[in-house]
Design a protein around this motif. Structure first.
Motif, PDB file in Angstrom:
ATOM      1  N   VAL A 167      -0.953  10.980  -1.330  1.00 23.38           N
ATOM      2  CA  VAL A 167      -1.196   9.724  -0.629  1.00 23.38           C
ATOM      3  C   VAL A 167       0.127   9.126  -0.170  1.00 23.38           C
ATOM      4  O   VAL A 167       1.088   9.029  -0.949  1.00 23.38           O
ATOM      5  N   LEU A 168       0.172   8.750   1.113  1.00 19.89           N
ATOM      6  CA  LEU A 168       1.379   8.217   1.734  1.00 19.89           C
ATOM      7  C   LEU A 168       1.123   6.833   2.325  1.00 19.89           C
ATOM      8  O   LEU A 168      -0.023   6.414   2.499  1.00 19.89           O
ATOM      9  N   ASP A 169       2.208   6.183   2.678  1.00 17.35           N
ATOM     10  CA  ASP A 169       2.120   4.911   3.394  1.00 17.35           C
ATOM     11  C   ASP A 169       1.505   5.127   4.780  1.00 17.35           C
ATOM     12  O   ASP A 169       1.643   6.197   5.375  1.00 17.35           O
ATOM     13  N   LYS A 170       0.843   4.107   5.305  1.00 20.64           N
ATOM     14  CA  LYS A 170       0.166   4.185   6.599  1.00 20.64           C
ATOM     15  C   LYS A 170       1.113   4.529   7.747  1.00 20.64           C
ATOM     16  O   LYS A 170       0.690   5.071   8.770  1.00 20.64           O
ATOM     17  N   SER A 171       2.390   4.251   7.606  1.00 11.73           N
ATOM     18  CA  SER A 171       3.344   4.490   8.691  1.00 11.73           C
ATOM     19  C   SER A 171       3.441   5.965   9.076  1.00 11.73           C
ATOM     20  O   SER A 171       3.872   6.294  10.185  1.00 11.73           O
TER      21      SER A 171
END
Length: 539
Positions: A261-265
């Motif tokens: 899971v990553l940041d939306k950016s």
């Protein structure tokens, strides 16, 4: 709209009373994941007295660790499994209709780096869409290089020819499981999490006649009689089969899927990315989810398994390496907010030679000599059909009187149509329960405070989970009711003491219980953190 404010409906002592006061059940379901919940709801829709027992929590295993897709399966289409794809696309349409607060129409883009990619994948995805018939989510189309760049933002531009857009479903898996559990209880069922089956009861003829179970909270043992018993325990089906007949050959070959899971950016737009073929032939997705991005998945055969599977270094490296080939800003280990692993209960290949990615995801129903019904395989999208087929099998065996399933048009708890604007408020997952949640905050304004200043989740959600969603532990709340563990593991660890205190007040536990809960959850959450420096781990 169902009235969820009837506290007794989801009150554990009330459910325990129902367990003890029913002399014989029509149907006992072992397992509280997608499959077991599907079986229970189908049985209840036909009027059968139904009990479901889950050893830990609803969707604790595979059913909370999916890629968050409600789909026919592009990979299965490529493998020629037309029947499974058609069935799953039909069920996808039903899910969108019956749980619109949790399931949405999601656009996916296949970036094309070969000249032939545009026409080839456009044709393939048009076939995929046509198979969904009247329940289509939208036709596939080719888009230009410029539009692909504009929509995906962080996509690598060098060598890009364009993209193919198609529509599929996206959802919150554990939240859907909780809503299914609520639906089952509202239909008159008795569902207990943290209640483990420890043995199978037999009658004088040696036929299955019920189960032995223990309430993990009190240690109290129960012998529970039933006309039909269904083993729907996912990767643990073999353990129940051994209770029925020791020495039974294993049915399941677990396959591990890992997600980062990553940041939306890293995927700033509204579209998901589908990479149709990686180094070893797997499909890889990058999917927007709760204002974050999920990368996955892997497909790694395992010989050993546990309730908390761990991502292998080879899997982590594969996902980051593959994503880095398509994203201009490539993700690094330090960018991971959470990493989680799930196990698929695939049918064990008889010759031991098949690769797990080639084993069919179609479900299978088997009946032991003693009459234990076991369902294995399948996928989240087809949970309703799996439940229907399993109950039909019990009827065909003469264990239950004939009655028709009523689940095709059965609205799931919380069902409420939501728009993209609605989904900007994280409380959208509560659907038709939102007004009652807001009322709770009005009654106790302190519950409107955040659990952590860096994230959106509220203290009221913990109280709601304890009162109306059958949450019993800190992990129940932060992993499967509020989903923080899957979105930001460090933040989840910070929230744990507050969650423990709120739960202790609701469930009448002391400070020692709070401390034990925080310690246990923190240990579990360590598995969801991706360290900057890889540790030695067997692949």
């Amino acid at each position: 709209m169902r009235n969820v404010m009837k506290t007794a409906t989801f009150h554990r002592p009330t459910l325990i009373d129902q367990l003890t006061n029913q002399p014989i059940w029509d149907l006992i379901v072992i397992g509280g994941g997608a499959t077991g919940l599907g079986v229970a709801i189908d049985g209840l829709s036909r009027g059968y007295k139904t009990l479901l027992l889950e050893q830990t929590d609803f969707a604790k295993g595979t059913s909370s660790r999916a890629t968050k897709l409600v789909h026919g399966g592009v990979r299965y289409l490529a493998q020629g499994d037309i029947g499974l794809v058609r069935e799953a696309l039909y069920e996808r349409g039903l899910l969108l209709k019956n749980a619109p607060h949790l399931v949405k129409n999601q656009s996916f883009i296949i970036p094309n780096y070969e000249w032939w990619g545009g026409p080839y994948y456009t044709l393939g995805m048009k076939i995929y869409d046509l198979m969904s018939g009247k329940l289509s989510l939208g036709a596939a189309s080719h888009i230009s290089k410029q539009e692909t760049i504009e929509r995906l933002g962080n996509i690598k531009q060098e060598g890009l020819h364009g993209g193919v857009v198609y529509q599929d479903g996206q959802f919150d898996d554990a939240r859907l499981a909780i809503n299914l559990a609520q639906t089952a209880v509202e239909l008159g069922g008795t569902l207990l999490n943290h209640c483990a089956v420890q043995g199978i009861l037999k009658d004088a003829q040696g036929q299955v006649a019920g189960v032995k179970a223990v309430d993990n909270e009190t240690g109290k043992l129960y012998e529970i009689k039933a006309k039909a018993v269904v083993n729907a325990t996912g990767i643990f089906v073999d353990e129940i089969l051994q209770m029925d007949k020791p020495g039974t050959k294993k049915l399941v070959r677990p396959s591990q899927g890992v997600h980062i899971v990553l940041d939306k950016s890293f995927l700033p737009g509204n579209d998901a990315i589908m990479i149709p073929k990686t180094d070893d032939g797997r499909v890889l997705f990058a999917v927007p989810w709760h204002e974050r991005v999920i990368l996955g998945t892997t497909d790694t055969p395992l010989n050993e398994y546990s309730e908390e599977p761990k991502a292998l270094e080879a899997e982590i490296n594969f996902i980051l390496r593959t994503a880095g080939r398509y994203l201009a800003r490539a993700p690094k280990r330090s960018d991971a907010l959470s990493v989680f692993a799930g196990l698929r209960p695939l049918a064990a290949p008889q010759d031991g030679s098949a690769k797990t990615k080639e084993i069919s995801r179609s479900h299978k129903i088997l009946v032991s000599d003693a009459g234990l019904i076991t369902i294995t395989g399948g996928k989240w999208t087809t949970y309703r059909r799996m439940g229907q087929d399993t109950v039909n099998k019990a009827i065909s065996l003469g264990k239950l009187p004939k009655a028709e399933s009523q689940t095709i048009n059965l609205a799931i708890h919380g069902a409420l149509a939501t728009s993209d604007d609605d989904r900007r408020n994280h409380l959208y997952v509560y659907g038709s329960d939102q007004p009652a949640l807001h009322d709770l905050i009005k009654q106790q304004p302190a519950l409107g405070e955040k659990l952590d200043n860096t994230l959106e989740f509220l203290q009221a959600e913990v109280v709601w989970a304890a009162r109306y969603e059958m949450a019993r532990t800190v992990e129940d709340v932060l992993a499967r009711r509020v989903r923080v563990l899957f979105l930001d593991a460090e933040a989840a660890i910070r929230m744990a003491p507050t969650v423990a205190a709120l739960l202790a007040q609701e469930l009448d536990h002391d400070y020692a219980w709070q401390q034990a809960q925080v310690a246990g959850f923190t240990k579990t959450a360590q598995n969801y953190l991706l360290q900057a420096q890889p540790t030695l781990q067997a692949a």
